[in-house]
Design an enzyme around this catalytic site. Structure first.
Site, mmCIF file in Angstrom:
data_model
loop_
_atom_site.group_PDB
_atom_site.id
_atom_site.type_symbol
_atom_site.label_atom_id
_atom_site.label_comp_id
_atom_site.label_asym_id
_atom_site.label_seq_id
_atom_site.Cartn_x
_atom_site.Cartn_y
_atom_site.Cartn_z
ATOM 1 N N SER A 214 1.015 -1.311 -0.056
ATOM 2 C CA SER A 214 -0.016 -0.063 0.136
ATOM 3 C C SER A 214 0.899 1.372 0.005
ATOM 4 O O SER A 214 1.296 1.877 -1.091
ATOM 5 C CB SER A 214 -0.868 0.116 1.095
ATOM 6 O OG SER A 214 -0.320 -0.247 2.358
ATOM 7 N N GLY A 215 1.480 1.744 1.319
ATOM 8 C CA GLY A 215 2.334 2.831 1.300
ATOM 9 C C GLY A 215 3.791 2.530 1.211
ATOM 10 O O GLY A 215 4.587 3.409 0.875
ATOM 11 N N ASP B 138 7.224 -0.609 4.854
ATOM 12 C CA ASP B 138 7.479 -2.014 5.239
ATOM 13 C C ASP B 138 8.900 -2.201 5.653
ATOM 14 O O ASP B 138 9.827 -2.378 4.542
ATOM 15 C CB ASP B 138 6.964 -3.036 4.201
ATOM 16 C CG ASP B 138 6.995 -4.433 4.882
ATOM 17 O OD1 ASP B 138 7.773 -4.962 5.571
ATOM 18 O OD2 ASP B 138 6.118 -5.352 4.399
ATOM 19 N N SER C 218 6.578 -6.512 1.554
ATOM 20 C CA SER C 218 5.482 -6.391 0.618
ATOM 21 C C SER C 218 5.961 -6.117 -0.792
ATOM 22 O O SER C 218 4.970 -6.120 -1.639
ATOM 23 C CB SER C 218 4.918 -5.063 1.163
ATOM 24 O OG SER C 218 5.506 -3.984 1.128
ATOM 25 N N CYS D 153 3.667 10.039 10.470
ATOM 26 C CA CYS D 153 4.179 9.947 9.207
ATOM 27 C C CYS D 153 3.043 10.033 8.055
ATOM 28 O O CYS D 153 2.471 8.784 7.840
ATOM 29 C CB CYS D 153 4.963 8.620 8.953
ATOM 30 S SG CYS D 153 6.084 8.885 7.327
ATOM 31 N N LEU E 40 4.155 -5.586 15.192
ATOM 32 C CA LEU E 40 4.048 -5.987 13.950
ATOM 33 C C LEU E 40 4.259 -4.969 12.829
ATOM 34 O O LEU E 40 5.007 -5.252 11.828
ATOM 35 C CB LEU E 40 2.450 -6.442 13.721
ATOM 36 C CG LEU E 40 2.338 -7.222 12.300
ATOM 37 C CD1 LEU E 40 2.923 -8.222 11.912
ATOM 38 C CD2 LEU E 40 0.633 -7.437 11.880
ATOM 39 N N TYR F 248 6.376 -2.848 12.861
ATOM 40 C CA TYR F 248 7.857 -2.469 12.907
ATOM 41 C C TYR F 248 8.606 -3.951 12.349
ATOM 42 O O TYR F 248 9.197 -4.493 13.213
ATOM 43 C CB TYR F 248 8.485 -2.033 14.032
ATOM 44 C CG TYR F 248 8.020 -0.901 14.690
ATOM 45 C CD1 TYR F 248 7.337 0.200 13.729
ATOM 46 C CD2 TYR F 248 8.223 -0.437 15.967
ATOM 47 C CE1 TYR F 248 6.995 1.215 14.431
ATOM 48 C CE2 TYR F 248 7.796 1.034 16.720
ATOM 49 C CZ TYR F 248 7.215 1.821 15.839
ATOM 50 O OH TYR F 248 6.897 2.710 16.139
#
Length: 572
Positions: free
Chosen positions: A119-120, A123, A128, A184, A481, A483
């Site tokens: 998504s962003g 990760d 991802s 963020c 999770l 992090y």
């Protein structure tokens, strides 16, 4: 069988025959040509979406596509995984609708390719968007709608939206509404909320997922399900259990929270030889227990001051109220901070979000900066996490400071819990750490593109993590999770998948791990949705994918490591 006997007894022929059998044993996806895979995917995607192939070329990118590199790099937020040697996907899919997502799932599954969901891109360890196995990326960045309904105090937020976009769309409609999520602005909603989500209002309002009312997900069969259709178990799992283990989260409906028209922010710094040890020590008893309108983050960083190596401790805070009130409060509760009114700035809640994004002139900044996704901008970095249940003794803090000076660069971020966090049952969502005193983030960034330098900083992070063993939670040593940290365990999804998954799963989810495994087994028994730290299925679950026997080894540029697989051939 004289011919076979000759083949097996002649050294050269034996090796030819061995590799022939090895070739036959490989999965189709590993020997397929990228072009034919791309064509097969396009055909399938076109059929499932009922769209001509000419209309979907902007949504499906092969490695030969001119835009492939820019699309891949756009949402890589850690430069460690943005090098020429980083494993690349065979295809990147950038869906623009629910039907696109559904088709991507069905077609990836039919071609037997791993599907990584991004998504962003925040990760930390790249789970991802990289893999040692043949894979596609499903990049959700185009599914970014944010629909705010102030009258209903709610919003539907698509998985590909960023937190900055969420805050901006709320600000457009109201100055007294907000949402408790991260600081963020380029973090993607899909990963943030599915992993629990927290920000600087967690002591007042709890986690982001504590305010989720509904959700949509595409399951392993390509069906689009809302909360009613998916059922309460799956809904529970994707509100803190990591969405990528169960399907593709399309978005969440969330409840907005009330915020004052004026809030206060401040930052106070002290150094090791001038009060920092006392300030950090007292912080542990004040920050998790004070007025829940106050969130005080503690930053601890080795620095050089006047040519001398030291440690700087900084308290960065948000108070949901006026400056006079928080100064009076902390003069009584936290005199070691020495907070004065001139340290404080009053502003709107939205402006405070800008301030927390290190925009110190937040009251003058154009709010539209939160719509900037800052594509293809990243430094090299590593993050780890811990939880503290009992306060560190002062001597422990002193030894910590000395260790940080010795190591040189790695910093720590302490995030206090308490307040609303401690009032929500541990089993209410998959996030199990609500009763902890505070969370620790280990953080190190660097700019040099060098495997040797990278290895040094990774070792620095691991050394400080090891040093902290006696001060943090145990049995399990808990972790957050969102992090992501592959140091605490990875999963090859072979015959030992459950045992491998339990190692990191207990750390991330504690007592909630068992329920997550049962849900995973029920909704995705074939384990299609998986990554190096996804929820495993129960042992011997029907349809579980079992790749060739191997040893899970996470790809690392510093060590140039790739997955080491052991292939066993039996000739009878």
């Amino acid at each position: 069988m004289p011919f076979l006997h000759k083949m097996l007894t002649t050294p050269l022929c034996f090796f030819v025959f061995f590799f022939f059998l090895l070739f036959l044993s490989l999965p189709l996806s590993s020997i397929s040509q990228p072009t034919s895979v791309h064509n097969s995917f396009l055909k399938c995607f076109s059929e499932k979406t009922k769209s001509p192939q000419s209309q979907i070329t902007d949504n499906v990118f092969s490695q030969s596509s001119p835009a492939f590199s820019s699309v891949l790099r756009a949402y890589i937020r850690n430069a460690r995984f943005n090098t020429s040697s980083t494993p690349k996907p065979t295809i990147i899919v950038t869906p623009r609708s629910e039907s696109h997502v559904s088709a991507a799932v069905i077609c990836s599954k039919s071609l037997n390719f791993l599907l990584k969901i991004r998504s962003g891109g925040h990760d930390y360890d790249g789970l991802s968007y990289i893999s040692d196995k043949p894979f596609f990326i499903l990049d959700m960045s185009n599914i970014r709608d944010v629909s705010v309904d102030i009258a209903a105090n709610s919003a539907w937020i698509s998985a590909g939206a960023t937190l900055g976009e969420v805050y901006y769309r709320i600000w457009e409609k109201s100055r007294t509404h907000g949402f408790p999520a991260g600081v963020c602005p380029t973090v993607g909603v899909g990963g943030h909320l599915s992993g629990g989500g927290y920000g600087n209002m967690l002591r007042k309002f709890g986690l982001s997922v504590d305010h989720v009312e509904d959700a949509k997900i595409v399951d392993v069969n390509g069906r689009v399900l809302d909360r009613k259709a998916m059922g309460e178990d799956l809904f529970w799992a994707i509100t803190g259990g990591g969405g990528g283990s169960y399907g593709v989260v399309l978005g969440y409906k969330v409840k907005l929270v009330p915020v004052p028209s004026i809030v206060t922010v401040f930052r106070v710094e002290q150094y090791m030889n001038s009060g920092a040890v006392d300030m950090v020590s007292k912080w542990q008893s004040v920050a998790p227990k004070t007025d829940r309108n106050l969130f005080m983050r503690m930053l601890i960083q080795p620095v050089t001051r006047n040519k001398v190596k030291t440690v700087r401790a900084s308290v960065v805070a948000l108070f949901l109220g006026r400056a006079d009130e928080v100064v009076t409060l902390l003069r009584k509760e936290f005199p070691e901070l020495s907070l004065k009114k001139e340290n404080c700035t009053e502003m709107t809640w939205f402006q405070s979000a800008l301030w927390w994004d290190n925009r110190l002139n937040a009251t003058q900044v154009d709010p539209k900066v939160f719509l900037d996704r800052n594509l293809d901008t990243s430094s090299f970095g590593k993050r780890k996490s811990d939880y503290v249940e009992t306060a560190m003794p002062k001597k422990g803090i002193e030894s910590l400071f000395k260790k940080m000076i010795e190591l040189g660069k790695i910093g720590l971020v302490f995030n206090p819990y308490g307040g609303k966090m401690a009032e929500v049952p541990v089993s209410a969502t998959p996030f199990p750490h609500r009763n902890k005193l505070f969370k620790i983030q280990y953080s190190v960034n660097w700019k040099e593109n060098s495997p040797a330098i990278e290895k040094g900083y990774l070792n620095e992070a691991r050394a400080l993590y090891s040093f902290m063993t006696g001060f943090v939670s145990k049995n399990p040593r808990s972790a957050y999770l969102n992090y992501r940290d592959v140091d605490i365990g990875v999963n090859d999804h072979g015959k030992n998948s459950y045992k491998e998954g339990e190692v990191y799963g207990r750390k991330y989810f504690g007592v909630n791990f068992d329920r997550l495994v049962k849900i995973k087994t029920a909704v995705d028994p074939g384990n299609f949705f998986r990554n190096e730290q996804s929820i495993p299925t129960l042992p011997n679950a029907k349809g579980t994918l079992l790749p060739e026997p191997g040893t899970a080894r996470r790809w690392s540029r510093a060590g140039r490591a790739t997955l080491a697989a052991t292939v066993v051939l039996h000739v009878f």
